[in-house]
Design an enzyme around this catalytic site. Structure first.
Site, PDB file in Angstrom:
ATOM      1  N   ARG A  70       0.807  -1.219   0.000  1.00 22.63           N
ATOM      2  CA  ARG A  70       0.000   0.000   0.000  1.00 22.63           C
ATOM      3  C   ARG A  70       0.842   1.272   0.000  1.00 22.63           C
ATOM      4  NH1 ARG A  70      -3.912  -1.494   4.768  1.00 22.63           N
ATOM      5  NH2 ARG A  70      -2.130  -2.841   5.094  1.00 22.63           N
ATOM      6  N   LYS A 176      -0.424 -18.617   5.522  1.00 24.59           N
ATOM      7  CA  LYS A 176      -1.416 -18.937   6.529  1.00 24.59           C
ATOM      8  C   LYS A 176      -1.872 -17.654   7.207  1.00 24.59           C
ATOM      9  CE  LYS A 176      -0.149 -20.114  10.852  1.00 24.59           C
ATOM     10  NZ  LYS A 176       0.484 -19.226  11.846  1.00 24.59           N
ATOM     11  N   ASP A 205       2.587 -24.034   4.660  1.00 25.23           N
ATOM     12  CA  ASP A 205       2.689 -24.362   6.079  1.00 25.23           C
ATOM     13  C   ASP A 205       4.187 -24.479   6.285  1.00 25.23           C
ATOM     14  OD1 ASP A 205       3.146 -25.821   8.473  1.00 25.23           O
ATOM     15  OD2 ASP A 205       1.047 -26.415   8.459  1.00 25.23           O
ATOM     16  N   HIS A 206       4.807 -23.464   6.891  1.00 22.62           N
ATOM     17  CA  HIS A 206       6.273 -23.419   6.818  1.00 22.62           C
ATOM     18  C   HIS A 206       6.928 -24.600   7.534  1.00 22.62           C
ATOM     19  CE1 HIS A 206       6.265 -21.456  10.801  1.00 22.62           C
ATOM     20  NE2 HIS A 206       7.527 -21.794  10.890  1.00 22.62           N
ATOM     21  N   LYS A 210      10.700 -27.441   6.836  1.00 24.02           N
ATOM     22  CA  LYS A 210      11.814 -27.687   7.766  1.00 24.02           C
ATOM     23  C   LYS A 210      12.449 -29.029   7.429  1.00 24.02           C
ATOM     24  CE  LYS A 210       9.828 -25.137  11.663  1.00 24.02           C
ATOM     25  NZ  LYS A 210      10.762 -24.123  12.109  1.00 24.02           N
ATOM     26  N   GLU A 244       7.198 -22.440  22.967  1.00 25.66           N
ATOM     27  CA  GLU A 244       7.993 -21.236  22.670  1.00 25.66           C
ATOM     28  C   GLU A 244       8.227 -20.474  23.963  1.00 25.66           C
ATOM     29  OE1 GLU A 244       7.082 -19.279  18.683  1.00 25.66           O
ATOM     30  OE2 GLU A 244       5.155 -20.088  19.277  1.00 25.66           O
ATOM     31  N   ASP A 263      -3.344 -20.879  15.677  1.00 25.07           N
ATOM     32  CA  ASP A 263      -2.035 -20.411  15.230  1.00 25.07           C
ATOM     33  C   ASP A 263      -1.086 -21.578  14.943  1.00 25.07           C
ATOM     34  OD1 ASP A 263      -0.139 -18.356  14.684  1.00 25.07           O
ATOM     35  OD2 ASP A 263       0.776 -18.686  16.651  1.00 25.07           O
ATOM     36  N   HIS A 268       0.509 -26.468  11.746  1.00 22.91           N
ATOM     37  CA  HIS A 268       1.818 -27.109  11.919  1.00 22.91           C
ATOM     38  C   HIS A 268       1.735 -28.427  12.692  1.00 22.91           C
ATOM     39  CE1 HIS A 268       2.871 -23.204  10.605  1.00 22.91           C
ATOM     40  NE2 HIS A 268       3.053 -22.630  11.776  1.00 22.91           N
ATOM     41  N   LYS A 368       2.863 -20.160  24.110  1.00 24.71           N
ATOM     42  CA  LYS A 368       3.824 -19.051  24.160  1.00 24.71           C
ATOM     43  C   LYS A 368       4.285 -18.928  25.609  1.00 24.71           C
ATOM     44  CE  LYS A 368       2.968 -17.323  19.946  1.00 24.71           C
ATOM     45  NZ  LYS A 368       3.950 -17.510  18.890  1.00 24.71           N
TER      46      LYS A 368
HETATM   47  C1  BG6 Z   1       3.948 -19.305  13.072  1.00 26.18           C
HETATM   48  C2  BG6 Z   1       3.090 -18.757  14.166  1.00 26.18           C
HETATM   49  O1  BG6 Z   1       3.180 -19.955  12.095  1.00 26.18           O
HETATM   50  O2  BG6 Z   1       4.869 -20.242  13.640  1.00 26.18           O
HETATM   51  C3  BG6 Z   1       3.929 -18.117  15.254  1.00 26.18           C
HETATM   52  O3  BG6 Z   1       2.186 -17.801  13.634  1.00 26.18           O
HETATM   53  C4  BG6 Z   1       4.965 -19.074  15.762  1.00 26.18           C
HETATM   54  O4  BG6 Z   1       3.114 -17.674  16.335  1.00 26.18           O
HETATM   55  C5  BG6 Z   1       5.743 -19.680  14.593  1.00 26.18           C
HETATM   56  O5  BG6 Z   1       5.836 -18.382  16.618  1.00 26.18           O
HETATM   57  C6  BG6 Z   1       6.672 -20.781  15.071  1.00 26.18           C
HETATM   58  O6  BG6 Z   1       7.506 -21.153  14.009  1.00 26.18           O
HETATM   59  P1  BG6 Z   1       8.953 -21.737  14.272  1.00 26.18           P
HETATM   60  O7  BG6 Z   1       9.462 -22.058  12.914  1.00 26.18           O
HETATM   61  O8  BG6 Z   1       9.730 -20.670  14.992  1.00 26.18           O
HETATM   62  O9  BG6 Z   1       8.753 -22.939  15.139  1.00 26.18           O
END
Ligand code: BG6
Length: 520
Positions: A70, A176, A205-206, A210, A244, A263, A268, A368
């Site tokens: 934007r 996501k 989905d990251h 990994k 985390e 989340d 994941h 968290k």
């Molecule tokens: C993200 C979440 O998809 O994954 C975050 O939105 C989270 O809240 C993160 O911290 C964790 O990813 P990773 O790769 O650090 O385990």
């Protein structure tokens, strides 16, 4: 002497047998368009990933980048922002030549995502790159915006005829969250599939990018010794943890409307569960792998209202001590409404009701501000049926446990019982360890590096298919709804846990007799 593919200095490197097979696959010439180009994800993850791919010679020979956002700014200003983001967040210090040539041609298109003019300017930029190269380029549109913009961007790409390209492939990469309910996910799927074909769509989905997650499949299906035991006859329980130590940082806006279940568990963690529970695919192709994962998700019964209090726990962190500092509770975090009921911790006990897994509990927990960052999968085997030497005081005997650590210190460890040296037959648990860092002497690429390359190559194996996303929501939706409507006067307030702790004591209520949460 073998030279490592694409080494930036061109210096020959000594042949190292441990790095054999680390070369990257070729990618066709592409222009990557990032929508939400000035956002957090682009700065922290996407741009550094692109730099590292460039550093390793893993980007196509002809590669161009367009940022869309934007904010009004010139190409030159955007290039500078990209440079700063890469310097700050890249996993390796940038090489000036590589950085310079990556950013040389970057273009920026300003505007709101519903404006027609944005898409005509974008088309102009895409055509210019092709003219400049004298050859066609594939196009990949990366939607790294707030999810509310996904439908409008997709629609505009369709309307402006950018969803197809007669001389190349067009792909759309969607971040996501893919919807926030089953209904929304279905609606979004309908929307995207009206413009793009499923083979053009890459839902991120990251976790799937990994290395350690991909290694789950290698571990299970390339080793004969585990698969015979990998079922309800030998496995007692499976515990998946994604803990985390950090709080929500500056993401209150997003996080407070999401919560831990949406989340991390909906995407994941259910993906991790699929990797543990899936049947061996016939081949390692996108369709075969995803077919097997969908079958696992379909075998998880949808929780009923009556079952939810027994199989799901949610909680919120209060003030505490983390990373050597006193830290505020969730409700005191900047941007969080005072009366928020959003969970920062969620734990579930799920069952995979099929021939292989019936009766085996799958425990999932995430939160968290827990004691530390750890993502792991622990598979506990059944105890031995009879212990002949128990009279010798072998109280330390514990069932075998296989722990796959995804981060940090990626590796695999197997807990065995061993005799303590001496005259008595006393058994103590010991660990047999394998660590990635030492075995391969190489730093794993970031998940986004792998995923961006795969999307540009058109390989969807590590992306979530439409039916997979919907099956994940089918499991989580009733829990989200139940928690949203839980009346604190009837059910008591949302449980809390101290920041920096192991999580709420209520999570113990999910465990079967004799089971325990592993220490975080
Ligand atoms: C993200 C979440 O998809 O994954 C975050 O939105 C989270 O809240 C993160 O911290 C964790 O990813 P990773 O790769 O650090 O385990």
């Amino acid at each position: 002497m073998a030279v490592l593919a694409g080494h930036p200095t061109g210096e020959p490197m000594p042949e190292n047998p441990l790095t054999a097979g680390l070369e990257r696959l070729p990618v066709a010439p592409t222009t990557l368009v990032i929508f939400g180009a000035t956002g957090d994800l682009a700065r922290r993850k996407l741009l550094p990933a692109l730099y590292n791919l460039a550093h390793e010679g893993a980007l196509p020979e002809r590669f161009h980048l367009v940022g869309v956002s934007r904010k009004e700014k010139e190409n030159e200003d955007y290039r500078e922002e990209c440079e700063q983001a890469i310097r700050r967040f890249s996993r390796r210090p940038p090489d000036e030549d590589v950085l310079g040539s990556l950013l040389e041609n970057v273009k920026y298109v300003p505007g709101t995502f519903d404006e027609d003019s944005v898409y005509s300017e974008l088309r102009q930029a895409l055509d210019d790159f092709e003219r400049q190269d004298g050859a066609p380029l594939n196009r990949a549109f990366y939607l790294s915006t707030a999810p509310a913009f996904f439908p409008v961007i997709v629609e505009q790409l369709g309307k402006s005829e950018l969803a197809q390209h007669e001389n190349g492939e067009v792909r759309v990469i969607i971040e996501k969250p893919f919807g926030t309910t089953l209904g929304e996910a279905r609606e979004l799927n309908r929307h995207v599939l009206a413009i793009f074909d499923e083979t053009q769509i890459f839902r991120i989905d990251h976790y799937l990018g990994k290395e350690t997650v991909q290694n789950m499949m290698a571990f299970r299906f390339a080793n004969g010794m585990f698969e015979p035991l990998w079922n309800r006859n030998y496995i007692d329980s499976v515990q998946i943890t994604a803990a985390e130590d950090l709080g929500i940082g500056s993401r209150a806006d997003y996080y407070d409307s999401s919560g831990a279940l949406r989340d991390l568990i909906q995407n994941h963690m259910l993906q991790l569960l699929c990797h543990v529970a899936m049947e061996p695919p016939v081949s390692f192709t996108a369709e075969e792998v995803r077919n097997e994962k969908v079958k696992v998700l379909q075998a998880i019964p949808q929780p009923t209202e009556a079952e939810i209090p027994e199989m799901a726990v949610h909680a919120q962190y209060g003030p505490g001590h983390a990373g050597g500092d006193d830290v505020p509770g969730y409700l005191e975090e900047e941007g969080v409404p005072e009366s928020s009921n959003t969970e920062t911790y969620a734990a579930l006990r799920l069952e995979v009701d099929n021939w292989r897994w019936a009766g085996v509990p799958f425990y999932l927990r995430t939160g968290k501000r827990l004691a530390r960052k750890i993502t792991e999968i622990a598979v506990t085997l059944k105890p031995v049926p009879h212990l002949a030497f128990s009279q010798d005081g072998s109280l330390g005997v514990q069932p075998n446990q296989l722990v796959l650590t995804l981060q940090p210190n990626e590796g695999v460890s197997l807990r065995l019982g061993a005799k303590i040296p001496g005259t008595r037959m006393i058994i103590r648990p010991v660990n047999m360890e394998f660590q990635y860092g030492t075995a391969f002497l190489s730093q794993s690429p970031e998940a986004y590096e792998r995923l961006i390359t795969d999307a540009m190559r058109g390989d969807a194996t590590l992306f979530t298919r439409n039916d997979e996303v919907e099956s994940q929501w089918r499991i989580c939706d009733p829990i989200v709804k139940y928690w949203a409507h839980t009346n604190p006067r009837q059910h008591g307030p949302l449980p809390s846990y101290e920041a920096g702790s192991q999580g709420p004591k209520e999570a113990d209520g999910l465990l079967r007799d004799g089971d325990r949460w592993r220490a975080i």
